[in-house]
Design an enzyme around this catalytic site. Structure first.
Site, PDB file in Angstrom:
ATOM      1  CG  ASP A   1      33.955  44.091  31.941  1.00 44.59           C
ATOM      2  OD1 ASP A   1      34.124  42.946  31.688  1.00 44.59           O
ATOM      3  OD2 ASP A   1      33.064  44.634  32.512  1.00 44.59           O
TER       4      ASP A   1
ATOM      5  CG  HIS B   1      38.598  35.390  28.371  1.00 49.33           C
ATOM      6  ND1 HIS B   1      38.260  36.371  28.908  1.00 49.33           N
ATOM      7  CD2 HIS B   1      37.815  34.256  29.269  1.00 49.33           C
ATOM      8  CE1 HIS B   1      37.348  36.376  30.040  1.00 49.33           C
ATOM      9  NE2 HIS B   1      37.058  35.066  30.265  1.00 49.33           N
TER      10      HIS B   1
ATOM     11  CG  LEU C   1      52.946  51.432  24.056  1.00 54.53           C
ATOM     12  CD1 LEU C   1      52.071  52.708  24.311  1.00 54.53           C
ATOM     13  CD2 LEU C   1      52.202  50.386  23.216  1.00 54.53           C
TER      14      LEU C   1
HETATM   15  C1  IPE Z   1      36.928  40.994  30.756  1.00 51.22           C
HETATM   16  O1  IPE Z   1      35.966  40.359  30.249  1.00 51.22           O
HETATM   17  C2  IPE Z   1      38.328  40.145  30.680  1.00 51.22           C
HETATM   18  C3  IPE Z   1      38.577  39.765  32.297  1.00 51.22           C
HETATM   19  C4  IPE Z   1      37.969  39.946  33.170  1.00 51.22           C
HETATM   20  C5  IPE Z   1      39.631  38.729  32.298  1.00 51.22           C
HETATM   21  P1  IPE Z   1      35.066  39.522  31.268  1.00 51.22           P
HETATM   22  O2  IPE Z   1      35.186  38.071  31.405  1.00 51.22           O
HETATM   23  O3  IPE Z   1      34.673  40.218  32.557  1.00 51.22           O
HETATM   24  O4  IPE Z   1      33.434  39.413  30.562  1.00 51.22           O
HETATM   25  P2  IPE Z   1      32.119  39.801  30.897  1.00 51.22           P
HETATM   26  O5  IPE Z   1      31.829  41.134  31.750  1.00 51.22           O
HETATM   27  O6  IPE Z   1      31.565  38.563  31.696  1.00 51.22           O
HETATM   28  O7  IPE Z   1      31.178  39.777  29.687  1.00 51.22           O
HETATM   29 MG    MG Z   2      33.147  41.599  33.177  1.00 50.36          MG
END
Ligand code: IPE
Ligand code: MG
Length: 252
Positions: A31, A48, A142
């Site tokens: 996250d 991402h 793995l």
């Molecule tokens: C995690 O990062 C990745 C996914 C859920 C795909 P987020 O997109 O939830 O990032 P934040 O929590 O908004 O910073």
């Molecule tokens: Mg998130």
């Protein structure tokens, strides 16, 4: 060039100082991608993309830490509530990852599986998933499981719906049905790591985490390093897992 009388100086190879518990299943709620990007004035998509780089780093580092299964939460079923452009961007990144990493996985002995629903994925991505899974099926170093359009509650519900057909009822046979629903198997999680500061499970591996140890980190996923993974594994090794029994010191 070396002459016959010369010898190559032996470079001492650093021995691992840590005795890792072998054969760990580590699951990560990766996250914080969005916040990482926003804090840098970048679009969330950049977070991402950086997160996908972290996946590459972690997959390379995991086997030497005794990790045999690594399950990463790439896309939750709850994430469909996000703007379509963001979700489609994540799915495109996944497709790109499969195209660029499959050969690498084969070379590294990594078996790649996707767990979660597949029916809502674009057909081209579904095909890429099937191709990568087939190509990497013989990897034994793995097992990398990417949870995509995944909801633990939904998976358990679907397993329960199928379970009435099973004649031998037991928690183990339920796990087997759950593994079939998920397609990428279902094994008990030893260590669950969540980056990004939140301290919740967010519908991830509810059945498999019954006795998992949890490590929550403030760090956002794009900043997560192999050293952070190693530190979490060492923290795991310091904990005493009793599964409800008495600690060894008291049990005698
Ligand atoms: C995690 O990062 C990745 C996914 C859920 C795909 P987020 O997109 O939830 O990032 P934040 O929590 O908004 O910073
Ligand atoms: Mg998130």
């Amino acid at each position: 060039m070396l002459m016959p009388h010369q010898t190559v100086r032996q470079i001492p190879i650093a021995q691992p100082t840590v005795d890792y518990t072998p054969r760990l299943h580590v699951a990560i709620i990766s996250d914080g991608n969005g916040r990482w990007a926003t804090s840098k004035g970048l679009p969330r998509s950049a977070g991402h993309r950086a997160g996908a780089e972290t996946v590459r780093r972690v997959v390379t580092a995991a086997p030497r830490m005794g990790i045999h299964t690594l399950t990463l939460f790439a896309l939750s079923s709850a994430n469909w509530k996000r703007p379509d452009v963001e979700v489609q961007g994540i799915l495109r990144l996944l497709h790109e990852y499969l195209l660029t990493e499959t050969t690498h996985c084969i070379d590294e002995g990594v078996r790649l599986s996707i767990i979660g629903r597949r029916d809502r994925l674009p057909a081209t991505l579904r095909q890429a998933v099937a191709d990568s899974e087939a190509a990497t099926a013989r990897g034994t170093r793995l097992h990398l499981r990417l949870a995509v359009d995944y909801s633990a509650r939904e998976a358990i519900y679907h397993a329960a719906c199928r379970f009435y057909k099973v004649t031998e009822l037991s928690p183990e046979s339920f796990s087997t049905v759950l593994a079939e629903v998920l397609r990428g198997g279902s094994t008990e999680v030893d260590l669950l790591i969540r980056t990004g500061g939140e301290q919740r499970l967010s519908d991830f591996l509810l059945w498999e985490c019954a006795f998992a140890e949890f490590v929550f980190l403030q760090k956002r996923w794009p900043d997560f390093t192999a050293e952070d993974l190693e530190a979490a594994v060492m923290e795991f090794n310091r904990r005493e897992r009793t599964r409800g029994a008495l600690p060894d010191a008291i049990a005698g």
